[in-house]
Design an enzyme around this catalytic site. Structure first.
Site, PDB file in Angstrom:
ATOM      1  N   ASP A  94       0.862  -1.189   0.000  1.00  0.00           N
ATOM      2  CA  ASP A  94       0.000   0.000   0.000  1.00  0.00           C
ATOM      3  C   ASP A  94       0.891   1.230   0.000  1.00  0.00           C
ATOM      4  O   ASP A  94       1.994   1.205   0.558  1.00  0.00           O
ATOM      5  CB  ASP A  94      -0.918   0.004   1.227  1.00  0.00           C
ATOM      6  CG  ASP A  94      -2.144   0.880   1.012  1.00  0.00           C
ATOM      7  OD1 ASP A  94      -3.252   0.333   0.814  1.00  0.00           O
ATOM      8  OD2 ASP A  94      -1.989   2.125   1.009  1.00  0.00           O
ATOM      9  N   THR A 131     -13.761  -3.751  -8.170  1.00  0.00           N
ATOM     10  CA  THR A 131     -14.959  -3.657  -9.007  1.00  0.00           C
ATOM     11  C   THR A 131     -14.722  -2.578 -10.064  1.00  0.00           C
ATOM     12  O   THR A 131     -14.497  -1.422  -9.712  1.00  0.00           O
ATOM     13  CB  THR A 131     -16.173  -3.280  -8.134  1.00  0.00           C
ATOM     14  OG1 THR A 131     -16.289  -4.269  -7.107  1.00  0.00           O
ATOM     15  CG2 THR A 131     -17.448  -3.242  -8.944  1.00  0.00           C
ATOM     16  N   GLU A 167     -18.953  -6.523   4.082  1.00  0.00           N
ATOM     17  CA  GLU A 167     -18.320  -6.012   5.292  1.00  0.00           C
ATOM     18  C   GLU A 167     -19.007  -6.675   6.483  1.00  0.00           C
ATOM     19  O   GLU A 167     -20.195  -6.961   6.449  1.00  0.00           O
ATOM     20  CB  GLU A 167     -18.443  -4.488   5.350  1.00  0.00           C
ATOM     21  CG  GLU A 167     -17.572  -3.846   4.287  1.00  0.00           C
ATOM     22  CD  GLU A 167     -17.579  -2.334   4.357  1.00  0.00           C
ATOM     23  OE1 GLU A 167     -17.786  -1.770   5.441  1.00  0.00           O
ATOM     24  OE2 GLU A 167     -17.373  -1.718   3.293  1.00  0.00           O
ATOM     25  N   LYS A 176     -19.947  -9.066 -11.103  1.00  0.00           N
ATOM     26  CA  LYS A 176     -19.860  -8.287  -9.869  1.00  0.00           C
ATOM     27  C   LYS A 176     -20.880  -7.141  -9.844  1.00  0.00           C
ATOM     28  O   LYS A 176     -21.662  -7.004  -8.904  1.00  0.00           O
ATOM     29  CB  LYS A 176     -18.434  -7.738  -9.719  1.00  0.00           C
ATOM     30  CG  LYS A 176     -18.234  -6.829  -8.549  1.00  0.00           C
ATOM     31  CD  LYS A 176     -18.470  -7.546  -7.238  1.00  0.00           C
ATOM     32  CE  LYS A 176     -18.712  -6.594  -6.107  1.00  0.00           C
ATOM     33  NZ  LYS A 176     -17.639  -6.518  -5.166  1.00  0.00           N
ATOM     34  N   CYS A 192     -20.132   0.116  -1.556  1.00  0.00           N
ATOM     35  CA  CYS A 192     -20.341  -0.686  -2.768  1.00  0.00           C
ATOM     36  C   CYS A 192     -21.650  -0.417  -3.488  1.00  0.00           C
ATOM     37  O   CYS A 192     -21.654   0.106  -4.589  1.00  0.00           O
ATOM     38  CB  CYS A 192     -20.228  -2.172  -2.432  1.00  0.00           C
ATOM     39  SG  CYS A 192     -18.561  -2.639  -1.993  1.00  0.00           S
TER      40      CYS A 192
END
Ligand code: UDX
Length: 434
Positions: free
Chosen positions: A30, A121, A150, A205, A261
């Site tokens: 990251d 996504t 989540e 997705k 999302c």
């Protein structure tokens, strides 16, 4: 297997820890040094049940590490892309900045025999573009979408209900074999595995999330009709849910969906469909979004009505800030928006959430926050339940009555028993119920 996971947010951090728990040798990358330091110390950078334990077990095994340096991925054979694709600032489309940046940083390390596996996504067509961009390195690309929820992210990653591999050429067995090796223990349990092309994998997705969002907005539209006709939307959901073709899941009416999302995915899907000339095919998703956003205002309206249209200086306990229980995520949270709107109307809002207060107080410092459920309830003239944490679902009407100034409760998630509250002399109101 040696794998890397690029991006250590809510998707990547979980994926990295989960891959180590499956026995792989994992490096998570990251760009955020603070995040990498936390992960390296075995601390989850966000609230996710089971993540801390999985992280710590991975670190202790020596199979999991985190770094900001892409050079550390050199030995990995499969590179997972798990960066975010948020809604872009200037429109409904997905912002692919992080995906493009990850691919650019990865590129110098790519070699023949490596597989880049996208998990983020993305709008349909992205995988084909990215595959073209790395073709000269000799590495290949697959799209392997993630369906984690989540609150259940670790479980959903190590025990998914299906695996989807989008590959460049279904006859190219090496790509499939590499992913099969990564997911060997999952495949052994006969988990369905779908091998398809890039476009289908990308669409699996977004269409799954569009379907879920539509299901929620469908029942919330019925809630609107129920409010006019005196019908009860929860009984309606139970009754139609018995039809196995419909099913009861995702038919809980209330303040609707939020999170990182569903809202942004339906908007990005609509924007992408318009770009490719299929806008009409998913035009209904705009309605899905509008129904969803209307429910937040409806809850604010019924709370205000209970104060004869003026909530100024009325003390209102808002129970919940996260977009759903078992999460500290406040992205597009209906709960936080309801709290903010009540505050804008002049109400004295006191909000409580078991996990999301640090995040909410950063973005909404104007709201009042309580350090316990009891202190949020004390003196409240209205109690508004907007995120169905267990401790809110289990509230006892008699005990709660001892704390509040007025017995008035608004069940924004339809999780309380109206009869129980009414028999304790509460005024109970909910969305989609008389
Ligand atoms: C979702 C998808 O479920 C997951 O498969 C995908 O990978 C990511 O997006 P998540 O955002 O974690 O996961 O939340 P989810 O459990 O789907 O809930 C989304 C929102 O819908 C929450 O705000 C929830 O409160 C709301 N919801 C859910 C309802 O309002 N009613 C329901 O019946 C179900």
């Amino acid at each position: 297997m040696r794998v890397s996971v690029i991006g250590c947010g809510s998707l990547g951090a979980v994926h990295a820890a989960a891959m180590a728990s499956l026995g792989h040798d994992v490096v998570g990358i990251d760009v955020d040094e603070a995040k990498v330091a936390k992960l390296t110390a075995g601390e989850a950078p966000f609230f996710e049940p089971g993540l801390t334990e999985t992280l710590q077990a991975g670190l202790a095994s020596g199979r999991l590490r985190f770094s900001t340096d892409y050079a550390d991925i050199a030995d990995a054979v499969v590179h997972f892309i798990g960066v975010g694709t948020p809604q872009s600032r200037d429109g409904d489309g997905a912002d692919l900045t992080y995906v493009d940046a990850a691919m650019a940083s990865l590129r110098p390390h790519l070699r023949h025999g490596m597989l880049v596996a996208g998990k983020s996504t993305v709008p349909v067509g992205t995988a084909a573009r990215l595959a073209g961009e790395i073709a000269d390195t000799g590495a290949r690309l697959a799209w392997n979408p993630e369906f984690l929820r989540e609150g259940y992210a670790v479980k959903d990653t190590v025990d998914p209900d299906r695996l989807v591999y989008g590959v460049a050429d279904a006859t190219h067995d090496e790509d499939v074999a590499l992913l099969d090796e990564v997911y060997a223990s999952i495949i052994e349990r006969s988990t369905p595995r779908i091998v398809t092309d890039y476009a289908t994998a990308e669409l699996v997705k977004v269409s799954a999330n569009a379907f879920l969002a539509t299901k929620i907005s469908f029942i919330n539209a019925m809630a609107e009709i129920a409010e006019t006709t005196g019908a009860d939307v929860t009984t309606l959901a139970d009754a139609i849910g018995h039809d196995t073709r419909i099913g009861r899941k995702f038919l809980n009416a209330g303040v609707g969906f939020g999170g990182g999302c569903l809202p942004k995915d339906i908007r990005a899907f609509t924007a992408r469909a318009e770009e490719i000339g299929n806008g009409e095919s998913v035009a209904f998703l705009k309605q899905v979004d509008q129904i969803n956003l209307r429910r937040r205002q409806r809850l604010v309206d019924i709370v205000t009505e209970s104060f004869d249209g003026d909530a100024t200086d009325r003390r209102i306990a808002v129970l919940g800030l996260a977009f759903k229980p078992d999460s500290d995520d406040i992205r597009d949270s209906p709960a936080l928006e309801v709290a903010a709107r009540l505050h804008e109307l002049g109400a004295d809002v006191v909000a409580y959430d078991p996990e999301a207060i640090p995040n909410a107080s950063r973005t909404h410092p104007q709201l009042g926050y309580a350090d316990s459920l009891a202190s949020a309830l004390t003196g409240a003239e209205a109690v508004v339940l907007v995120t169905e944490w267990r401790q809110f679902r289990n509230l006892d009407p008699e005990q709660t009555a001892e704390l509040v100034a007025r017995r008035s409760i608004f069940d924004g998630r339809n999780v309380l028993d109206p009869a129980e509250w009414r028999s304790a002399d509460w005024t109970y109101r909910a969305l989609g119920r008389a």
